[in-house]
Write an enzyme that holds these catalytic residues in place. Structure first.
Site, PDB file in Angstrom:
ATOM      1  N   ASP A  95       0.816  -1.211   0.000  1.00 61.10           N
ATOM      2  CA  ASP A  95       0.000   0.000   0.000  1.00 61.10           C
ATOM      3  C   ASP A  95       0.852   1.265   0.000  1.00 61.10           C
ATOM      4  O   ASP A  95       0.666   2.154  -0.833  1.00 61.10           O
ATOM      5  CB  ASP A  95      -0.936   0.023   1.207  1.00 61.10           C
ATOM      6  CG  ASP A  95      -2.026  -1.033   1.124  1.00 61.10           C
ATOM      7  OD1 ASP A  95      -1.870  -1.991   0.340  1.00 61.10           O
ATOM      8  OD2 ASP A  95      -3.034  -0.916   1.848  1.00 61.10           O
ATOM      9  N   SER A 103      -5.323  -8.861   7.210  1.00 59.33           N
ATOM     10  CA  SER A 103      -4.762  -7.535   7.399  1.00 59.33           C
ATOM     11  C   SER A 103      -4.288  -7.464   8.839  1.00 59.33           C
ATOM     12  O   SER A 103      -5.079  -7.594   9.774  1.00 59.33           O
ATOM     13  CB  SER A 103      -5.826  -6.467   7.127  1.00 59.33           C
ATOM     14  OG  SER A 103      -5.339  -5.180   7.449  1.00 59.33           O
ATOM     15  N   ASP A 142      -8.537   4.424  11.489  1.00 61.49           N
ATOM     16  CA  ASP A 142      -7.194   4.999  11.542  1.00 61.49           C
ATOM     17  C   ASP A 142      -7.100   6.339  10.832  1.00 61.49           C
ATOM     18  O   ASP A 142      -6.345   7.220  11.253  1.00 61.49           O
ATOM     19  CB  ASP A 142      -6.176   4.018  10.960  1.00 61.49           C
ATOM     20  CG  ASP A 142      -5.787   2.939  11.951  1.00 61.49           C
ATOM     21  OD1 ASP A 142      -6.095   3.102  13.137  1.00 61.49           O
ATOM     22  OD2 ASP A 142      -5.184   1.933  11.538  1.00 61.49           O
ATOM     23  N   ARG A 147      -1.669   5.330  17.121  1.00 59.34           N
ATOM     24  CA  ARG A 147      -1.884   6.336  16.069  1.00 59.34           C
ATOM     25  C   ARG A 147      -1.519   7.763  16.486  1.00 59.34           C
ATOM     26  O   ARG A 147      -0.952   8.500  15.680  1.00 59.34           O
ATOM     27  CB  ARG A 147      -3.325   6.268  15.556  1.00 59.34           C
ATOM     28  CG  ARG A 147      -3.713   4.972  14.853  1.00 59.34           C
ATOM     29  CD  ARG A 147      -2.565   4.243  14.266  1.00 59.34           C
ATOM     30  NE  ARG A 147      -2.937   3.119  13.410  1.00 59.34           N
ATOM     31  CZ  ARG A 147      -2.114   2.152  13.095  1.00 59.34           C
ATOM     32  NH1 ARG A 147      -0.887   2.136  13.601  1.00 59.34           N
ATOM     33  NH2 ARG A 147      -2.492   1.180  12.294  1.00 59.34           N
TER      34      ARG A 147
END
Length: 405
Positions: free
Chosen positions: A18, A182, A127, A98
């Site tokens: 990604d 994932s 996120d 995060r």
């Protein structure tokens, strides 16, 4: 946003499919210089290949930062002082990472004179919210590029085709295989989403889990450990003082070996949908149990109960991305004030997925008084007759109401 206005962007970069595609896409679509930032927060993967890939893509400014101690000291431990747990099950392993990444993105943007930051979070997940709320709190004027909300590369097949067209290398995992899930890992946890987990009725396969043995395969004898707390934070295991990151890593190792910390959850995302995920949080599971045990001995009843009332709100703020919001900071200040007395030791037995408190003590701050609590004669430390008036006063409104009925 006008693409021509962006001259330099800092990209949160892992070197995976990604973000490798995003790197090239930013260079192509925005015609801008890209700075890459890769954070080591304990994911357990070699990060130097990310440097090589970024360099091969023409990146001149490459940041690979070891943030493990800052992560645990300044983010995980404050959250655990609050005993934060989202919707009764989730220990917030992804959520709490995060704001640290957002903080460092903003710092690097300032250091390099970048106009914008960019991330690889999708438009369906939490996120994107966490990264961007954190970034805006720290730099209200920062520009943010979220490729998943702009491009048409909305499937793995399209990403792979783009990578092939532009000569972007996509490596397999080091063992030659790639998990179908994932996954996101840091020192607090590892998460799994997607693939067969998208059906909440399907039980995950035994080969999915990476950090822990199954409880059935865990040792047949308990593992006993002792944690030392100072002002609400764990500072030692079995008397050996360690840094915050070392403590969490060691608890992960011990907990994983005893089948501790697995969770299978359907949670409510902030963006509105329900999502099913599986998590391994062995060290965090142990830490939460131990922290509550030492608090039970040292915290005043009303302070402890008020903390429990605040906790769901605090956990939601962390989950939804409001780490830098004034209400979270306000609650943190109140929580941290209570932790000045949370000092002592907790003994735990770890056995086949279970964390059992075997003892707790505090030489300086214990509020447990055996002379009062005893079932034997207490030499006048507590007058049981006082309970009569206490009960009658508290029953007054109930009696008045009862007569009306």
């Amino acid at each position: 946003m006008a693409q021509s206005a962006i001259k330099k962007v800092v990209l949160a970069y892992s070197g995976g499919l990604d973000t490798s595609v995003i790197l090239k896409w930013l260079q192509e679509e925005y015609g801008c210089e890209v700075v890459t930032f890769t954070a080591d927060i304990g994911q357990g993967e070699e990060l130097e290949p990310a440097r090589a890939k970024a360099k091969a893509a023409g990146v001149k400014e490459i940041y690979i930062d070891d943030l493990r101690e800052e992560f645990v000291r300044d983010f995980v431990f404050p959250m655990f002082r609050a005993n934060a747990i989202y919707e009764g099950e989730y220990l917030l392993g992804t959520s709490i990472a995060r704001p640290l990444i957002a903080k460092r993105l903003i710092e690097i943007a300032a250091e390099t004179g970048a106009d914008a930051i960019s991330h690889g979070a999708t438009g369906k997940g939490n996120d994107q919210v966490r990264f961007e709320l954190g970034a805006y709190a720290l730099n209200p004027e920062i520009k943010i590029i979220a490729p998943w909300r702009e491009w048409d590369l909305l499937s793995r097949e399209k990403l792979m085709a783009y990578a092939e067209k532009h000569g972007i290398a996509v490596e397999m995992k080091r063992d030659g295989t790639k998990s179908p899930y994932s996954m996101d890992a840091n020192l607090l946890h590892i998460s799994y989403e997607g693939y067969d987990l998208e059906d909440p009725w399907v039980e995950p396969g035994a080969d999915m889990w990476r950090w822990s043995v199954s409880p059935e395969e865990a040792p047949d004898t308990p593992t006993s450990i002792e944690l030392t707390f100072e002002q609400g934070d764990a500072v030692a295991i079995d008397g050996k003082r360690m840094t915050p990151a070392e403590i969490l890593a060691e608890l992960n190792r011990i907990g994983g070996a005893n089948g501790i910390g697995r969770a299978d959850i359907v949670e409510n995302r902030y963006v509105g949908m329900k999502s099913r995920g599986c998590y391994e949080t062995p060290g965090g599971t142990i830490l939460l149990k131990a922290h509550r045990a030492i608090e039970s001995l040292t915290l005043d009843r009303e302070a402890a109960h008020l903390k429990d009332e605040l906790m769901p709100r605090y956990a939601s703020l962390v989950y939804n991305g409001y780490w830098f919001a004034p209400e979270r900071e306000m609650m943190q200040a109140a929580i941290d004030q209570t932790q000045t007395v949370v000092n002592g030791e907790v003994r735990l037995n770890l056995y086949k997925g279970n964390v059992m408190v075997a003892g707790r003590k505090s030489a300086t701050n214990s509020l447990f008084d055996a002379s009062i609590a005893t079932f034997e004669e207490d030499a006048g430390a507590y007058d049981q007759g006082d309970a009569t008036g206490f009960i009658r006063l508290n029953a007054l409104r109930l009696r008045v109401q009862g007569r009306k009925k």
